[in-house]
Design a protein around this motif. Structure first.
Motif, PDB file in Angstrom:
ATOM      1  N   PRO A  66       1.209  -7.593  -1.019  1.00 25.39           N
ATOM      2  CA  PRO A  66       0.907  -8.626  -0.018  1.00 25.39           C
ATOM      3  C   PRO A  66       0.479  -9.960  -0.628  1.00 25.39           C
ATOM      4  CG  PRO A  66      -0.841  -6.980  -0.098  1.00 25.39           C
ATOM      5  CD  PRO A  66       0.274  -6.450  -0.915  1.00 25.39           C
ATOM      6  N   GLU A  67      -0.172  -9.922  -1.781  1.00 26.34           N
ATOM      7  CA  GLU A  67      -0.619 -11.175  -2.394  1.00 26.34           C
ATOM      8  C   GLU A  67       0.565 -12.051  -2.817  1.00 26.34           C
ATOM      9  OE1 GLU A  67       0.153  -8.332  -5.633  1.00 26.34           O
ATOM     10  OE2 GLU A  67      -0.898  -8.209  -3.704  1.00 26.34           O
TER      11      GLU A  67
ATOM     12  N   GLU B 108      -7.528  -8.660  -1.993  1.00 23.86           N
ATOM     13  CA  GLU B 108      -7.325  -7.271  -1.619  1.00 23.86           C
ATOM     14  C   GLU B 108      -6.546  -7.194  -0.301  1.00 23.86           C
ATOM     15  OE1 GLU B 108      -8.059  -4.668  -3.401  1.00 23.86           O
ATOM     16  OE2 GLU B 108      -8.986  -5.870  -4.999  1.00 23.86           O
ATOM     17  N   ARG B 109      -5.879  -6.078  -0.094  1.00 25.30           N
ATOM     18  CA  ARG B 109      -5.020  -5.945   1.082  1.00 25.30           C
ATOM     19  C   ARG B 109      -5.795  -6.128   2.391  1.00 25.30           C
ATOM     20  NH1 ARG B 109      -0.229  -4.023   2.736  1.00 25.30           N
ATOM     21  NH2 ARG B 109      -0.164  -3.253   4.866  1.00 25.30           N
TER      22      ARG B 109
ATOM     23  N   GLU C 146       4.765  -5.307   1.826  1.00 27.64           N
ATOM     24  CA  GLU C 146       3.654  -4.457   2.248  1.00 27.64           C
ATOM     25  C   GLU C 146       2.916  -3.911   1.029  1.00 27.64           C
ATOM     26  OE1 GLU C 146       2.451  -3.835   5.406  1.00 27.64           O
ATOM     27  OE2 GLU C 146       3.849  -5.469   5.871  1.00 27.64           O
TER      28      GLU C 146
END
Length: 620
Positions: free
Chosen positions: A375-376, A590-591, A372
């Motif tokens: 994430p990438e 980006e998230r 979390e």
């Protein structure tokens, strides 16, 4: 037969005993007044009779046995050998001796020989088993056995075989009414489980051994809780599992573990089917240093692969499993490769070099909270890494490709779960255009794996607590690491292509119950010595996990512990686009963009704000 020194000693003893039996039979028949003519008969036939007995005893294998472990089969061998030997001697005397033996002498000869030869052989076993049940001075502890069955007898025998150095059995507990007040190997049954506290106090018991390997987890849990109140050391004889080459019947008494309380059934494998696709094959395992990957390597090694290739990114974990396998299974042709599955060029080099026929893809990021926050990395490892290994498997004509998936891939609320669902979709899409059989195997948590709650709880208990649980209603499916690995291997043998296999995880278990059990098993009292604190559900977590989407459903397979999900639609174009985006911009995504892209491919993916899981559960 090759004779060693002990065998020669036994033959010398037998020669003396046979002649003693001959003399004794005459003595008994004539009440001590043996006629002179029978001494003459004995004198002429003694050497021949002795030789006949020794030859017959040799033919019946009485000189190549470990008599301290003698059992019914050894007793029958003695009876048969003495009967044949006596019959042969009587015939020789009938034809060669100047005077025949009286019939009563022949019968007495047979009886006394049986008694003397049998007694000499079983004397060691009698002493070994401690028939007189005399307690040796200096015994460290008094032991109570739970279970008057085969395992209980095995435990008592083990204690006796060690000359009671590990403890002295003072009694047995068993719930069966028909076993009450009886004895097992000389040890009395003293009551049922409700009598444990009384028996412990009356007999000053210091250790309890639970000898019920086939009992369900709830029974073991109940007995353990009763035993804990008596404040004695609790140990267990674990299940005798049916592994690949037969029953493992080695007795292993150990401390009670959390796995014993879950009561998972043993796994039965179709040995011929599994061996059919692994024996003589080059097998490659990614993530071979991880919990599941390393156990897969241990299990695969039992099926005599031509080569076993251990692939992983962490050099220390790969080194550890390599050293273990070289020590425990020296016959395996092991190859290790340090590589990152995201490195497509290195993956292809390794595959083209070794040309594996079977691939188990266990490499993945699995920690929900970490993914979390990163994430990438979940995208690069779980999606791009899977695509690289799976696509190159097609290019190099791998026969069977098995993806290790997770229950978190179903209706995912976490980045990690969504990426594993995409990984499943990748292998399903490739299966439609490849000769390689691609399958995924989906299961829940495994006890003792890295990042699982058990190691975390143990560390917290070792520090004196508190033990942290996210929510009192949090539940998970659990199975042991060996169980999961064996079922994954079996699923690979059943692969036809495109399936998502679901492992039978049994009943879900409350995490707080696991925490309480582990605290008690560690010798502490819940809430007094070690406290439990609830910290709240973490981002991406559910209160409970699922193994299927509503659309999938399952059909059974020929293995009672493995099911197959019905095929679902796969957005091939969406997957290809997502993979290309990760290749081009992976570390720079980006998230919000990641969540949006995953949501466009994975049906049902929904990131929940922290604390919203209870609303979702209530709505259902």
């Amino acid at each position: 037969m090759t004779l060693n020194r002990n065998s020669l000693y036994l033959m010398l003893i037998d020669a003396v005993l046979v002649n003693l039996a001959a003399f004794g039979s005459f003595y008994l028949r004539f009440e001590g007044n043996i006629p002179q003519e029978y001494f003459l008969t004995y004198y002429h036939t003694a050497w021949a009779g002795t030789l006949i007995y020794l030859v017959v005893f040799s033919l019946f294998g009485l000189y190549n046995r470990l008599w301290q472990y003698a059992s019914i089969s050894e007793l029958l061998s003695i009876l048969y050998a003495v009967a044949v030997g006596t019959s042969s001697v009587v015939l020789v005397i009938y034809f060669l001796a100047p005077m025949r033996y009286p019939n009563t002498v022949a019968v007495l000869f047979w009886l006394t020989t049986t008694f003397l030869i049998g007694g000499s052989r079983f004397l060691g076993r009698i002493l070994q088993d401690g028939v007189l049940n005399v307690r040796i001075p200096g015994i460290p502890k008094r032991v109570l056995i739970i279970g008057a069955g085969d395992a209980g007898a095995l435990g008592i025998r083990e204690l006796k075989n060690s000359n009671y150095r590990e403890g002295y059995p003072v009694g047995i507990i068993d719930d069966a009414p028909q076993k009450q007040k009886l004895k097992l190997m000389g040890i009395p049954v003293l009551g049922t489980r409700v009598d444990i506290p009384r028996v412990v106090k009356a007999h000053k018991v210091e250790e309890i051994i639970i000898a019920m390997p086939s009992a369900p987890g709830n029974v073991i849990r109940d007995i353990t809780e009763i035993c804990e109140k008596s404040e004695v050391v609790i140990k267990i004889i674990p299940g005798i599992y049916n592994y690949f080459s037969g029953q493992v019947d080695t007795l292993k008494i150990r401390e009670v573990q959390i796995e014993d309380l879950l009561g998972r059934d043993q796994v039965n494998l179709d040995i011929e089917e599994v061996a059919g696709y692994l024996a003589g094959e080059t097998v490659l395992v990614t993530g071979a240093g991880g919990s599941i990957g390393s156990e897969l390597c241990r299990q695969i090694g039992r099926f005599n692969p031509e080569r076993l290739i251990l692939v992983g990114r962490g050099e220390n974990s790969i080194f550890d499993i390599e050293q273990e396998l070289r020590s425990d299974s020296p016959g395996i042709n092991l190859i290790t490769e340090i590589l990152d599955v995201r490195d497509r060029e290195k993956v292809e080099l390794v595959f083209r070099k070794y040309k594996p026929g079977v691939v188990f893809h266990a490499a993945a990021h699995k920690h929900v909270p970490l993914m979390e926050r990163n994430p990438e990395e979940a995208l690069k490892n779980n999606i791009l890494g899977t695509y690289n290994v799976a696509e190159i498997s097609d290019l190099t004509q791998v026969k069977t490709f098995v993806l290790i998936s997770t229950d978190k891939a179903i209706n995912p609320t976490s980045i990690m779960g969504a990426t594993k669902r995409v990984a499943e979709m990748i292998i399903q899409s490739l299966d439609r255009r490849s000769q390689t059989r691609y399958v995924a195997v989906r299961f829940g948590n495994v006890l003792g794996s890295r990042g699982s709650v058990i190691p975390t709880f143990k560390k917290q208990i070792a520090k004196g607590g508190p033990v942290t649980v996210t929510h009192p209603e949090m539940v998970r499916f659990f199975m042991t690491i060996p169980e999961a690995a064996q079922l994954v291997i079996q699923a690979g043998a059943m692969a036809r292509g495109g399936e998502v296999f679901i492992l039978d995880m049994g009943k879900p278990v409350k995490i707080v119950d696991l925490a309480q059990d582990l605290i008690r098993l560690s010798g502490f009292e819940v809430g007094v010595d070690i406290k439990i604190e609830f910290t709240g559900i973490r981002p991406g977590e559910k209160l409970y996990e699922e193994l299927l989407t509503a659309e999938e459903g399952t059909t059974s397979t020929k293995h009672q512990r493995i099911f197959v999900a019905k095929p679902s639609e796969v957005d091939v174009a969406g997957i290809e686009g997502l993979v290309q985006m990760i290749r081009e911009r992976g570390s720079h995504l980006e998230r919000d963009e990641i969540v949006e892209e995953l949501g466009s491919v994975v049906v049902g993916f929904q990131q929940l704000p922290r604390g919203k899981e209870m609303e979702r559960v209530s709505a259902r």
